[in-house]
Design an enzyme around this catalytic site. Sequence first.
Site, mmCIF file in Angstrom:
data_model
loop_
_atom_site.group_PDB
_atom_site.id
_atom_site.type_symbol
_atom_site.label_atom_id
_atom_site.label_comp_id
_atom_site.label_asym_id
_atom_site.label_seq_id
_atom_site.Cartn_x
_atom_site.Cartn_y
_atom_site.Cartn_z
ATOM 1 N N ASP A 144 0.884 -1.166 0.000
ATOM 2 C CA ASP A 144 0.000 0.000 0.000
ATOM 3 C C ASP A 144 0.919 1.213 0.000
ATOM 4 O O ASP A 144 1.551 1.514 1.012
ATOM 5 C CB ASP A 144 -0.897 -0.012 1.236
ATOM 6 C CG ASP A 144 -1.905 1.133 1.238
ATOM 7 O OD1 ASP A 144 -1.634 2.161 0.598
ATOM 8 O OD2 ASP A 144 -2.962 0.996 1.880
ATOM 9 N N HIS A 145 0.987 1.920 -1.127
ATOM 10 C CA HIS A 145 2.034 2.938 -1.255
ATOM 11 C C HIS A 145 1.848 4.100 -0.273
ATOM 12 O O HIS A 145 2.789 4.847 -0.008
ATOM 13 C CB HIS A 145 2.112 3.458 -2.699
ATOM 14 C CG HIS A 145 0.964 4.327 -3.115
ATOM 15 N ND1 HIS A 145 -0.164 3.826 -3.727
ATOM 16 C CD2 HIS A 145 0.777 5.651 -3.017
ATOM 17 C CE1 HIS A 145 -1.002 4.809 -3.985
ATOM 18 N NE2 HIS A 145 -0.456 5.927 -3.562
ATOM 19 N N HIS A 195 -5.948 2.486 1.574
ATOM 20 C CA HIS A 195 -5.199 3.675 1.993
ATOM 21 C C HIS A 195 -5.747 4.303 3.272
ATOM 22 O O HIS A 195 -5.028 4.485 4.257
ATOM 23 C CB HIS A 195 -5.216 4.728 0.885
ATOM 24 C CG HIS A 195 -4.590 4.289 -0.392
ATOM 25 N ND1 HIS A 195 -3.625 3.305 -0.452
ATOM 26 C CD2 HIS A 195 -4.780 4.695 -1.677
ATOM 27 C CE1 HIS A 195 -3.253 3.134 -1.712
ATOM 28 N NE2 HIS A 195 -3.945 3.952 -2.461
#
Length: 506
Positions: free
Chosen positions: A193-194, A256
């Site tokens: 999950d960036h 996110h």
Amino acid sequence: MIPTTNPLRVGLRQERVISPQCLIIFGASGDLTHRKLVPALFKLFKQRRLPSEFALLGCARRPWSDIEFRKKMSVSLKDEIKLNPNEWEEFITRLFYEPVNLERPEDLVKLGTRLEEIDRIKATHANRTFYLSVAPKFYASGCKALADAGLLKDPRRSRVVIEKPFGRDYRSAQSLNRIVQNCALESQIFRIDHYLGKETVQNILVLRFANTIFEPIWNRNYISNVQITSAETVGVEDRAGYYESSGALRDMVQNHLTQMLAITAMEPPGHFDPEAIRNEKAKVLQAAHLANELEPWECCVRGQYSKGGSKKRPLIGYRDEPGVNPNSTTETYVAMKLFINNWRWQGVPFYIRTGKRLAKRTSEVVLTFREAPVHLFDAAGGTPTSNQLVLRIQPDEGAEFKFDVKSPGSGMRSRPVEMEFSYDESFGEPSDEGYVRLLADAMLGDPTLFTRSDEVEAAWRLYTPLLEIIEDSPWQLPTYPYESRTWGPSEADALLAKDQLLWRRP
């Protein structure tokens, strides 16, 4: 004497050493590879954080050669290459390409042979990180193909990175976890999950657990509510095909925003250890629930952007975007209210929202503290306000704290002011993009900033009631239109108005 260097930069870039490594990207012809992954790797290379024994092997169905792949990546990074031509010439010699169809076992056999060749050429010691930058429907089959080919059998030398979304709902996430965990150990699986790679998300941990002034008041006794926002000014662009089957709830909220919630609300881990941190995040998500579990539609608002903009720069609505169903009910905006049923947060509402084509690009966590029990300065004309701690995730990573002070003059009028911290200004350089940190951590085998199987399932379980309503009874959760470049539908404001609150306007 004036210092010649910024003292806050002392000790920067003392990074951990990555072992000799071959990173294999499946889906190397795709958008993510040339926009995010290769630029992130090039940045790591410029920072001298990649080992000299490093190789990148791109894999996709297209019949490219090494030279063609290198040319494609050069076009994608042409502006960066102009600034760093010598570094690029050195870096590009580490790029290779192998045509691979994950559904053809013979291609995986060829891949194994090619990897052995790269091991010899670049001395990568059979340390391999496989990155599945492919369509989600290939995650399970991709892992199985790698396992069947014997490429994941050594847990010390091989790991697999899986992009989001990990599943479409609770049951599919459970099923995908079972398949993936039959192919590799959990310690080899890195669900990315960036957002977790962003400095401010990580800094929430340091801010809370390294400063005694915050942790004692980080609870229901002092905090009245928490708002988590991720707003974008762009529309769906060229992702309509994906977005129509996903929507904002699956695309942004489940991963996110939920990870931001978990890090904000988690308990202090016993020690700074990947599993200790992930244990606490999982506990928070297992304790979280929709504010109204009996009538979930009462605590969630969905929206969809309509046309807007200006006469000079008009913007079309979502339903007019290429590839979108003209009658689509897919949400491009979601706002909802949650509670966390534990000792620290009982009764504190968490409001989360995300949307496309909103008024400003920003991501932030806002903690609003309770008002002073007695308003001493009301008679003097002061306007009491609640203290707020704002943690900015993007675009300007940093933090600000709002508190009241006395206004100049002979009276005792109060007014709010802000103290601000910016990563760029304080450290003299911009923060790394999320993929820079996460790619390095994956190759290091550090799972701290990656989601574990129980976290993923807990997040999907949290939103399952809403997903079921959208699918079975969509009239209970309609998509309200909102004009492009505004802050979303008015119904989202009404969600907070019930509690006599307002969304913060960044």
